[in-house]
Write an enzyme that holds these catalytic residues in place. Sequence first.
Site, PDB file in Angstrom:
ATOM      1  N   LYS A  14      -5.734   0.377   3.469  1.00  0.00           N
ATOM      2  CA  LYS A  14      -5.784   0.033   2.043  1.00  0.00           C
ATOM      3  C   LYS A  14      -5.080  -1.298   1.820  1.00  0.00           C
ATOM      4  O   LYS A  14      -5.507  -2.120   1.014  1.00  0.00           O
ATOM      5  CB  LYS A  14      -5.115   1.121   1.220  1.00  0.00           C
ATOM      6  CG  LYS A  14      -4.748   0.630  -0.148  1.00  0.00           C
ATOM      7  CD  LYS A  14      -4.711   1.700  -1.167  1.00  0.00           C
ATOM      8  CE  LYS A  14      -4.454   1.080  -2.524  1.00  0.00           C
ATOM      9  NZ  LYS A  14      -3.043   0.636  -2.634  1.00  0.00           N
ATOM     10  N   ASP A  15      -3.956  -1.504   2.534  1.00  0.00           N
ATOM     11  CA  ASP A  15      -3.256  -2.787   2.499  1.00  0.00           C
ATOM     12  C   ASP A  15      -3.662  -3.554   3.767  1.00  0.00           C
ATOM     13  O   ASP A  15      -2.867  -3.713   4.695  1.00  0.00           O
ATOM     14  CB  ASP A  15      -1.751  -2.545   2.438  1.00  0.00           C
ATOM     15  CG  ASP A  15      -1.361  -1.781   1.183  1.00  0.00           C
ATOM     16  OD1 ASP A  15      -1.190  -2.413   0.142  1.00  0.00           O
ATOM     17  OD2 ASP A  15      -1.285  -0.535   1.239  1.00  0.00           O
ATOM     18  N   LEU A  67       4.822   9.889  -2.933  1.00  0.00           N
ATOM     19  CA  LEU A  67       3.860  10.154  -1.851  1.00  0.00           C
ATOM     20  C   LEU A  67       2.596  10.852  -2.365  1.00  0.00           C
ATOM     21  O   LEU A  67       2.649  11.686  -3.265  1.00  0.00           O
ATOM     22  CB  LEU A  67       4.548  10.997  -0.768  1.00  0.00           C
ATOM     23  CG  LEU A  67       5.786  10.306  -0.169  1.00  0.00           C
ATOM     24  CD1 LEU A  67       6.530  11.257   0.770  1.00  0.00           C
ATOM     25  CD2 LEU A  67       5.419   9.004   0.552  1.00  0.00           C
ATOM     26  N   HIS A  69      -0.648   8.778   1.965  1.00  0.00           N
ATOM     27  CA  HIS A  69       0.518   8.902   2.842  1.00  0.00           C
ATOM     28  C   HIS A  69       0.378  10.120   3.757  1.00  0.00           C
ATOM     29  O   HIS A  69       0.775  10.102   4.915  1.00  0.00           O
ATOM     30  CB  HIS A  69       1.799   9.035   2.011  1.00  0.00           C
ATOM     31  CG  HIS A  69       2.092   7.858   1.125  1.00  0.00           C
ATOM     32  ND1 HIS A  69       2.096   7.943  -0.242  1.00  0.00           N
ATOM     33  CD2 HIS A  69       2.387   6.574   1.412  1.00  0.00           C
ATOM     34  CE1 HIS A  69       2.402   6.765  -0.765  1.00  0.00           C
ATOM     35  NE2 HIS A  69       2.574   5.913   0.214  1.00  0.00           N
ATOM     36  N   MET A 121       6.999   3.505   0.335  1.00  0.00           N
ATOM     37  CA  MET A 121       7.898   3.303  -0.807  1.00  0.00           C
ATOM     38  C   MET A 121       8.000   4.586  -1.633  1.00  0.00           C
ATOM     39  O   MET A 121       8.477   4.554  -2.780  1.00  0.00           O
ATOM     40  CB  MET A 121       7.411   2.144  -1.675  1.00  0.00           C
ATOM     41  CG  MET A 121       7.390   0.823  -0.891  1.00  0.00           C
ATOM     42  SD  MET A 121       7.499  -0.632  -1.942  1.00  0.00           S
ATOM     43  CE  MET A 121       6.035  -0.450  -2.930  1.00  0.00           C
ATOM     44  N   GLY A 122       7.537   5.704  -1.067  1.00  0.00           N
ATOM     45  CA  GLY A 122       7.678   6.981  -1.782  1.00  0.00           C
ATOM     46  C   GLY A 122       6.590   7.181  -2.827  1.00  0.00           C
ATOM     47  O   GLY A 122       5.568   6.494  -2.808  1.00  0.00           O
ATOM     48  N   VAL A 138      -7.662   6.463   2.040  1.00  0.00           N
ATOM     49  CA  VAL A 138      -7.964   7.771   1.445  1.00  0.00           C
ATOM     50  C   VAL A 138      -8.246   7.551  -0.046  1.00  0.00           C
ATOM     51  O   VAL A 138      -7.522   6.806  -0.715  1.00  0.00           O
ATOM     52  CB  VAL A 138      -6.777   8.738   1.634  1.00  0.00           C
ATOM     53  CG1 VAL A 138      -7.029  10.061   0.928  1.00  0.00           C
ATOM     54  CG2 VAL A 138      -6.523   8.957   3.119  1.00  0.00           C
ATOM     55  N   GLY A 148      -1.612   1.780   6.475  1.00  0.00           N
ATOM     56  CA  GLY A 148      -2.928   2.039   5.894  1.00  0.00           C
ATOM     57  C   GLY A 148      -3.781   0.790   5.793  1.00  0.00           C
ATOM     58  O   GLY A 148      -3.281  -0.298   5.492  1.00  0.00           O
TER      59      GLY A 148
HETATM   60  P1  AMP Z   1       3.266   2.275  -0.070  1.00  0.00           P
HETATM   61  O1  AMP Z   1       4.115   3.492  -0.246  1.00  0.00           O
HETATM   62  O2  AMP Z   1       2.298   2.033  -1.185  1.00  0.00           O
HETATM   63  O3  AMP Z   1       4.068   1.055   0.313  1.00  0.00           O
HETATM   64  O4  AMP Z   1       2.341   2.575   1.180  1.00  0.00           O
HETATM   65  C1  AMP Z   1       2.883   3.003   2.405  1.00  0.00           C
HETATM   66  C2  AMP Z   1       1.796   3.046   3.436  1.00  0.00           C
HETATM   67  O5  AMP Z   1       0.759   3.917   2.993  1.00  0.00           O
HETATM   68  C3  AMP Z   1       1.131   1.678   3.672  1.00  0.00           C
HETATM   69  O6  AMP Z   1       0.872   1.531   5.062  1.00  0.00           O
HETATM   70  C4  AMP Z   1      -0.135   1.786   2.885  1.00  0.00           C
HETATM   71  O7  AMP Z   1      -1.182   0.970   3.389  1.00  0.00           O
HETATM   72  C5  AMP Z   1      -0.482   3.245   3.060  1.00  0.00           C
HETATM   73  N1  AMP Z   1      -1.365   3.709   1.983  1.00  0.00           N
HETATM   74  C6  AMP Z   1      -1.160   3.614   0.651  1.00  0.00           C
HETATM   75  N2  AMP Z   1      -2.215   4.117  -0.021  1.00  0.00           N
HETATM   76  C7  AMP Z   1      -3.108   4.539   0.926  1.00  0.00           C
HETATM   77  C8  AMP Z   1      -4.395   5.141   0.875  1.00  0.00           C
HETATM   78  N3  AMP Z   1      -4.994   5.421  -0.283  1.00  0.00           N
HETATM   79  N4  AMP Z   1      -5.018   5.432   2.039  1.00  0.00           N
HETATM   80  C9  AMP Z   1      -4.414   5.153   3.218  1.00  0.00           C
HETATM   81  N5  AMP Z   1      -3.204   4.581   3.332  1.00  0.00           N
HETATM   82  C10 AMP Z   1      -2.555   4.278   2.205  1.00  0.00           C
END
Ligand code: AMP
Length: 280
Positions: A149-150, A30, A34, A27-28, A176, A147
């Site tokens: 994380k989710d 970054l 990411h 979702m940006g 991370v 990730g």
């Molecule tokens: P988001 O932009 O928050 O929707 O995340 C996009 C992708 O990045 C998803 O697969 C998340 O699980 C991953 N992500 C977000 N934060 C982290 C992190 N701290 N470590 C690893 N992956 C992450």
Amino acid sequence: MKILQTVASAIAPVPDGGQRRVLVPTMGALHRGHRELIRRAREAAGKEGEVAVSIFVNPLQFAPGGDYEKYPRPESDDDEFCRNAGVDILFRPAAKEMYAHDFSMFVDENSLAHTLEGKSRPGHFRGVCTVVAKLFHILAPDAAVFGEKDFQQLAIIRRMVRDLNFPVEIIGAPTVRETDGLACSSRNRYLSAAEREQAPVLQRALQAARRLAANGERSAAAILEAARNVIASAPLARIDYLELVDAENLQPLAVVGPNSLIAVAAFFGQTRLIDNLLLS
Ligand code: AMP
């Protein structure tokens, strides 16, 4: 780096024969999390392959009154981030093109999505699955990186790919963190200085739970209480949920087993943060 802003332009250039295309949906806003996903995508694509990043703040996965409107959208920073990370394709569609005004087709997971985030955010995973299915159709990746994380999202996407036969390999990437243990997140930028200082308590609580389990404690109630006590030391933290679940089916556990996950969501002011840890 090619920047594609329309669905038609993303569908048009089909990657040729042997090249692998690996997608990182985001979702940006970054950050280093990411960046790690992009690194793994490059590893999976190879030097000759294509790494695609999608940036789309998906209205379907936000609750009415959630932070959809104010979710950060630092476009030029994200462009530069992707360029520096060696991304080949940046796909950034407009919401009105992704969702026709009479859009009426959804992908709904009906088991894993009922606990944890799904319970707190009804409809969230329906939004996630629907947009990821669309991204898979539009960009036709060979693999996609998500990730841990989710954690629940990753499990649900794996289930979607299995149950609906998407020919896409799903690659998980470890969380991370900042040096104080806080998981990197686009939402961390909402935190006030005081909230930011207290936010690492979530990871400390999960680590305390893991230590207890490693020392032989099997009672989920006892482990959760210990974690709750750690979080209570941070006055700005308000727990949404703190649960011990089986990492396969995400169902709550009374007794910790070999594949147990502790997961937390907590508010710091208006900002909702999540984290999780496998206990063994
Ligand atoms: P988001 O932009 O928050 O929707 O995340 C996009 C992708 O990045 C998803 O697969 C998340 O699980 C991953 N992500 C977000 N934060 C982290 C992190 N701290 N470590 C690893 N992956 C992450």
